[in-house]
Design an enzyme around this catalytic site. Structure first.
Site, PDB file in Angstrom:
ATOM      1  N   LYS A  72      -7.372   7.727  -4.021  1.00  0.00           N
ATOM      2  CA  LYS A  72      -8.643   7.548  -4.722  1.00  0.00           C
ATOM      3  C   LYS A  72      -9.530   8.760  -4.469  1.00  0.00           C
ATOM      4  O   LYS A  72      -9.405   9.412  -3.432  1.00  0.00           O
ATOM      5  CB  LYS A  72      -9.345   6.277  -4.245  1.00  0.00           C
ATOM      6  CG  LYS A  72      -8.642   5.011  -4.658  1.00  0.00           C
ATOM      7  CD  LYS A  72      -9.448   3.805  -4.213  1.00  0.00           C
ATOM      8  CE  LYS A  72      -8.780   2.519  -4.604  1.00  0.00           C
ATOM      9  NZ  LYS A  72      -9.585   1.347  -4.178  1.00  0.00           N
ATOM     10  N   ASP A  85       1.021   3.931   1.309  1.00  0.00           N
ATOM     11  CA  ASP A  85       0.856   3.408  -0.037  1.00  0.00           C
ATOM     12  C   ASP A  85      -0.380   3.969  -0.733  1.00  0.00           C
ATOM     13  O   ASP A  85      -0.319   4.372  -1.883  1.00  0.00           O
ATOM     14  CB  ASP A  85       0.831   1.875  -0.051  1.00  0.00           C
ATOM     15  CG  ASP A  85      -0.265   1.263   0.815  1.00  0.00           C
ATOM     16  OD1 ASP A  85      -0.902   1.982   1.617  1.00  0.00           O
ATOM     17  OD2 ASP A  85      -0.475   0.039   0.722  1.00  0.00           O
ATOM     18  N   ASP A  97      -7.428   5.604   0.569  1.00  0.00           N
ATOM     19  CA  ASP A  97      -8.685   5.118   0.019  1.00  0.00           C
ATOM     20  C   ASP A  97      -9.824   5.849   0.728  1.00  0.00           C
ATOM     21  O   ASP A  97     -10.259   6.900   0.291  1.00  0.00           O
ATOM     22  CB  ASP A  97      -8.753   3.602   0.209  1.00  0.00           C
ATOM     23  CG  ASP A  97      -9.864   2.941  -0.572  1.00  0.00           C
ATOM     24  OD1 ASP A  97     -10.830   3.628  -0.938  1.00  0.00           O
ATOM     25  OD2 ASP A  97      -9.793   1.730  -0.812  1.00  0.00           O
ATOM     26  N   SER A  98     -10.241   5.362   1.870  1.00  0.00           N
ATOM     27  CA  SER A  98     -11.264   6.065   2.650  1.00  0.00           C
ATOM     28  C   SER A  98     -10.650   7.218   3.439  1.00  0.00           C
ATOM     29  O   SER A  98     -11.336   8.150   3.825  1.00  0.00           O
ATOM     30  CB  SER A  98     -11.948   5.095   3.618  1.00  0.00           C
ATOM     31  OG  SER A  98     -11.038   4.707   4.637  1.00  0.00           O
TER      32      SER A  98
END
Length: 181
Positions: A133, A102, A105-106
């Site tokens: 991101k 999905d 992020d990190s």
């Protein structure tokens, strides 16, 4: 009134845009695997289930769907610890595998999962993620990407905050006041 839930700041990616881009991703995957036999899609639960469901309905190549649950998050925040909650039902030796995630992020979860599945000797291993991101370089490739988003907490279309807002048909920014309480 904008009709948004009070927890939400704004819609980042509208439903129509998501659906159009899912079709583009499915078309590209179908082209890339047109002559390779069935592909083995590994959906990362729980966040990827809506994205994966829409994606596979648009594929024109043979495919198998399985799920894993790999977590680096607690209920509301990132813990930094990656663990397998649910593993695949079958071996993936000599399979063409695509991890469907999905959000990147990190990158810790995707990196962990990619390295672990690479060790299981797939014929090929690629990644597909709905959103990413801008958090610096990743040590694994994102082969199929839906959308780059700003570094904000997002919900909807499978993404959640404390098990809320997961089933929204769009991707929205969560108000910081909600997760800093």
């Amino acid at each position: 009134m904008n009709g948004l839930h009070p927890d939400l700041a704004r819609v980042l990616v509208p439903e129509e845009t998501i659906q159009a881009h899912v079709k583009v991703l499915a078309h590209q995957i179908s082209l890339d695997y047109a002559d390779k036999g069935p592909i083995y899609l590994v959906g990362v639960l729980r966040g990827a289930f809506i994205f994966l469901a829409d994606l596979v309905r648009c594929l024109t190549v043979p495919h198998v769907v399985d799920f894993m649950s790999v977590s680096s998050y607690g209920k509301t925040t990132e813990s930094g610890v990656v663990r397998i909650v649910l593993d695949l039902r079958e071996p993936i030796d000599n399979q063409h595998v695509i991890i469907v995630e999905d959000i990147v992020d990190s990158g810790k979860t995707l990196s962990y999962l990619y390295k672990m599945l690479k060790g299981r000797n797939p014929a090929s291993l690629r990644t597909c993620t709905l959103v990413q991101k801008p958090k610096g370089p990743l040590d694994v490739p994102v082969d199929y990407l839906g959308f780059k988003i700003p570094d904000v907490w997002v919900v909807g279309y499978g993404l959640d905050y404390a098990d809320k807002h997961r089933t929204l048909p769009y991707i929205a920014e969560l108000k910081p006041s909600v997760y800093t309480r």
